[in-house]
Design an enzyme around this catalytic site. Structure first.
Site, PDB file in Angstrom:
ATOM      1  N   TYR A  99     -32.479  76.763 -17.170  1.00 51.77           N
ATOM      2  CA  TYR A  99     -33.299  77.981 -17.259  1.00 51.77           C
ATOM      3  C   TYR A  99     -34.657  77.636 -17.868  1.00 51.77           C
ATOM      4  CZ  TYR A  99     -34.269  82.952 -18.223  1.00 51.77           C
ATOM      5  OH  TYR A  99     -34.810  84.217 -18.252  1.00 51.77           O
ATOM      6  N   TYR A 120     -51.664  77.250  -8.919  1.00 53.09           N
ATOM      7  CA  TYR A 120     -52.154  78.114  -7.836  1.00 53.09           C
ATOM      8  C   TYR A 120     -53.370  78.914  -8.293  1.00 53.09           C
ATOM      9  CZ  TYR A 120     -48.879  77.473  -3.993  1.00 53.09           C
ATOM     10  OH  TYR A 120     -48.193  76.968  -2.915  1.00 53.09           O
TER      11      TYR A 120
END
Ligand code: UDP
Length: 311
Positions: free
Chosen positions: A146, A160
């Protein structure tokens, strides 16, 4: 009408986000593969014209027709027993799934908000945790599926943003509770309430001196809503800074449920963080947000919900 895609939309947080965005007048596409989500959480929305449910795994290519204004990526197993049961799915949804959604956001020129977590701080050596703290994370422990997926998720989101100028938002979510949590998700609150309702003793892990800071779901959703509409693209903590030890928390639940149960002690899970408390200075300054709901009030509502689903 603005359109928002909410992944993990049938989960605990995702379903509350669906409710909020519909209430604000958005049209909502809710995507979930239902491995930990539950259609019951969105049952009350299924007949609406401004709501569409898509049963899909975000790790597969995502095709959405028409325009999309916003994406909220909340798909992931998120409680310790869930991500230990689905380790590979957890790693994939945080990495491959996030990559797909960033690609979709770029193609649609949509703004994307990623659900990150206080787990990126690991077992923190600093408290409260500020966003600038880089964390103390075990990369190979059982929780790493996780923690590291979420750290990768933050990294690819920032990439991005930097490479393509994509509009990105990152929320670091601290422990949150409220109606629609699963009684069997293994987290402290549902575990304790479930035990009290069954007349069993409450299992505190370790000596119970580890701390958490619990935020009521409506407060969290409001912070996320504000973050999405803000122009801030670095990670931001959303959580309730009121800290409590797990032992004291178990005692609060005993009082709340009026049960005569005792506390019994069990082994502390591997890498269970010793302290967790958000520094919310940034959320206060930038989003003008802070939690409003006191634990006593939020716990009562949540307890009433658990009682209602049991009967
Ligand atoms: N915990 C506990 N008994 C339980 C479940 C959890 O003592 O039956 C402890 C757990 O070890 C942790 C804290 O409660 O220290 C909060 O656990 P949770 O799973 O709710 O969230 P976490 O913050 O660990 O992701």
């Amino acid at each position: 009408m603005k359109k928002v895609l909410i992944t993990g939309g049938a989960g605990f947080l995702g379903s509350h986000l669906c409710d909020r965005f519909l209430k604000e007048g958005y049209s909502v596409l809710c995507m979930d593969n239902l491995i930990t989500g539950n259609k019951k959480n969105i049952e009350h929305l299924l007949d609406r014209d401004d709501f569409v449910f898509l049963e899909q795994d975000v790790c597969e290519f995502i095709k959405i027709d028409g325009d999309l204004d916003y994406i909220l990526h909340f798909a992931s197993p998120a409680s310790p027993i869930d991500y230990l049961k689905f380790p590979i799915e957890t790693l994939k949804v945080g990495s491959l799934g996030t990559h797909n959604l960033l690609g979709l956001a770029k193609a649609k020129k949509a703004r994307i908000l990623i659900a990150s977590t206080s787990e990126v701080y690991g077992d923190p050596k600093e408290s409260p945790q500020r966003e600038e703290y880089w964390g103390n994370v075990n990369p190979v422990g059982p929780r790493s599926v996780y923690d590291e997926a979420k750290r990768f998720q933050e990294a690819i989101t920032m990439a991005y943003n930097r490479q393509f100028g994509l509009e990105t938002r990152i929320v670091r979510i601290f422990n949150t509770y409220g109606p629609r949590m699963r009684l069997d998700d293994g987290r402290a609150l549902p575990a304790f309430v479930g035990q009290a309702l069954k007349g069993e003793d409450l299992t505190v892990f370790g000596d119970g001196s580890q701390t958490r800071s619990f935020c009521y779901v409506d407060d969290l959703v409001d912070g996320i809503y504000r973050l999405l509409l803000s122009d801030y693209s670095m990670p931001i903590n959303i959580g309730n800074p009121e800290e409590i030890s797990i032992k004291d928390f178990a005692e609060e639940i005993i009082k709340l449920t009026g049960s005569n149960q005792k506390i019994i002690y069990k082994d502390l899970p591997t890498d269970d963080p010793k302290q967790r408390k958000p520094d919310i200075t940034k959320a206060r300054d930038i989003l003008k947000w802070e939690p409003k709901i006191k634990r006593a009030e939020g716990l009562q509502v949540t307890y009433d919900y658990f009682k209602s689903i049991k009967s």
